[in-house]
Design an enzyme around this catalytic site. Structure first.
Site, PDB file in Angstrom:
ATOM      1  N   CYS A  75       0.813  -1.222   0.000  1.00 31.38           N
ATOM      2  CA  CYS A  75       0.000   0.000   0.000  1.00 31.38           C
ATOM      3  C   CYS A  75       0.842   1.265   0.000  1.00 31.38           C
ATOM      4  CB  CYS A  75      -0.959  -0.021   1.181  1.00 31.38           C
ATOM      5  SG  CYS A  75      -1.971  -1.494   1.139  1.00 31.38           S
ATOM      6  N   HIS A 114      -3.697   6.652   2.085  1.00 32.23           N
ATOM      7  CA  HIS A 114      -4.094   5.327   1.574  1.00 32.23           C
ATOM      8  C   HIS A 114      -5.486   4.953   2.100  1.00 32.23           C
ATOM      9  CE1 HIS A 114      -4.359   1.198   0.655  1.00 32.23           C
ATOM     10  NE2 HIS A 114      -4.099   0.776   1.878  1.00 32.23           N
ATOM     11  N   ASN A 128     -10.212  -1.152  -0.327  1.00 30.99           N
ATOM     12  CA  ASN A 128      -8.761  -0.947  -0.263  1.00 30.99           C
ATOM     13  C   ASN A 128      -8.136  -1.532  -1.529  1.00 30.99           C
ATOM     14  OD1 ASN A 128      -6.015  -1.205   0.198  1.00 30.99           O
ATOM     15  ND2 ASN A 128      -6.227  -1.988   2.287  1.00 30.99           N
TER      16      ASN A 128
END
Ligand code: ACO
Length: 319
Positions: A111, A243, A273
């Site tokens: 990420c 993020h 996500n």
């Protein structure tokens, strides 16, 4: 000389999977997922692949920047879910978009992938090595997801985002990346080819509480650190593009920084996500929705597997 983002683009799969559909697959509910994560739906690949989404996002970013593929000198793709191990996704994208003169490589930083690609690109531009760089985050996390594990399958989605950086005048900022490999087991994935033993599914495994605690501690820390390093005040930042993992993590970061959550735009309700793709997808949406204005100062912050975390600052130059 500094690298300025002069074009952005994104591409997500057609297929939408909402929380209701997920609650027919594992023991969960729309209410639980919304309340604990903020996620309402996510996109899942069918025909699309990590390469096809990356190429589409790249083409859109290049068109946005008014730059032809032949002008691109370097392509960096951040991904943990490439179609194949070899060749790398960036080379496959080069072939798809016709960026014949570009050097290509991938970055595996989960990420933090897009942030890492951004910092590498900035460093090359500052050193005078390249002037035009395409950076992409693209993920097919649905391939790495255990669809019987309610602790993880509710979180992830597929998609890609891209940005074009060109050399120009402007303030340059130093970015920061940190890693703590001793905490790697909190979020891991051996992949189907590399199973540790017969008990290892090969899919993503996560200690959700551990990752949550790590994120809400480390992200505010690194935001303060990058501001100090660049002699900036927190009030100089117009938007914090963090993020997109979990609404509660982002709200908690805002609270710890004593900032209004409105400075932390979110789209995780739509896409879940998407790991390295989450920051560039959000940047492109904010740009196209008219939220980002020329002259805005933006702070990017990422966290995830590794465990790794980091932050960077940029001035927005697109009208
Ligand atoms: N539906 C219903 N109940 C659930 C679900 C679910 N999908 N998942 C867990 N539960 C249950 C648990 O079994 C537990 O029940 P119990 O109290 O009877 O034992 C209860 O809900 C609470 O579980 P927690 O794990 O404590 O729930 P939490 O509030 O921590 O939320 C979550 C879990 C959403 C995973 C959260 O910990 C989180 O978001 N962590 C961070 C994850 C993350 O951001 N990961 C990505 C990092 S980025 C990258 O690198 C990919």
């Amino acid at each position: 000389m500094t690298g300025r983002i002069c074009g952005t683009g994104f591409c997500v799969p057609e297929r939408v999977m909402d929380n209701k559909e997920l609650s027919g697959m594992v023991d969960t509910s729309d209410e639980w997922i919304r309340e604990r994560t903020g996620i309402e739906r996510r996109r899942i690949i069918t025909e699309e692949t990590t390469v096809s989404m990356a190429a589409k996002a790249a083409e859109r970013a290049l068109a946005d920047a008014g730059i032809s593929p032949e002008q691109v000198e370097l392509i960096i793709t951040a991904t943990i879910s490439s179609n194949v191990i070899l060749p790398c996704t960036a080379c496959e994208v080069q072939k798809e978009i016709g960026a014949a003169w570009a050097a290509c490589f991938d970055v595996n930083a989960a990420c933090c992938g897009f942030l890492t690609a951004f910092q590498i690109a900035q460093t090359y531009i500052a050193a005078g090595v390249y002037r035009t760089i395409l950076i992409i985050g693209s993920e097919s996390l649905s391939k790495l997801t255990d669809w019987t594990d309610r602790g993880t399958c509710i979180l992830f989605g597929d998609g890609a985002g891209a940005a074009v950086l060109t050399a120009g005048e402007g303030r340059s900022f130093r970015g920061i990346l940190h890693s703590d490999g001793s905490k790697g087991a909190a979020l891991s994935c051996s992949g189907s080819h590399w199973k540790a033993d017969e008990n290892d599914s090969g899919f993503m495994k996560m200690d959700g509480r551990e990752v949550f605690k790590f994120a809400v501690k480390r992200v505010p820390e690194v935001i303060h650190e990058v501001l100090k390093l660049n002699d900036c005040s927190i009030d100089d930042i117009d938007y914090f593009v963090v993020h997109q993992a979990n609404r509660r993590i982002i709200e908690s970061v805002a609270k710890r920084l004593d900032l209004d959550a409105e400075k932390f735009p979110m789209n995780l309700q739509e896409y879940g996500n998407t790991s390295s793709a989450s920051i560039p997808i959000l940047l492109d949406e904010l740009r196209r929705n008219g939220v980002l204005k020329k002259g805005n100062r933006i702070l990017l912050a990422g966290f995830g597997a590794g465990l790794s975390w980091g932050a960077g600052i940029l001035d927005w130059i697109i009208e």
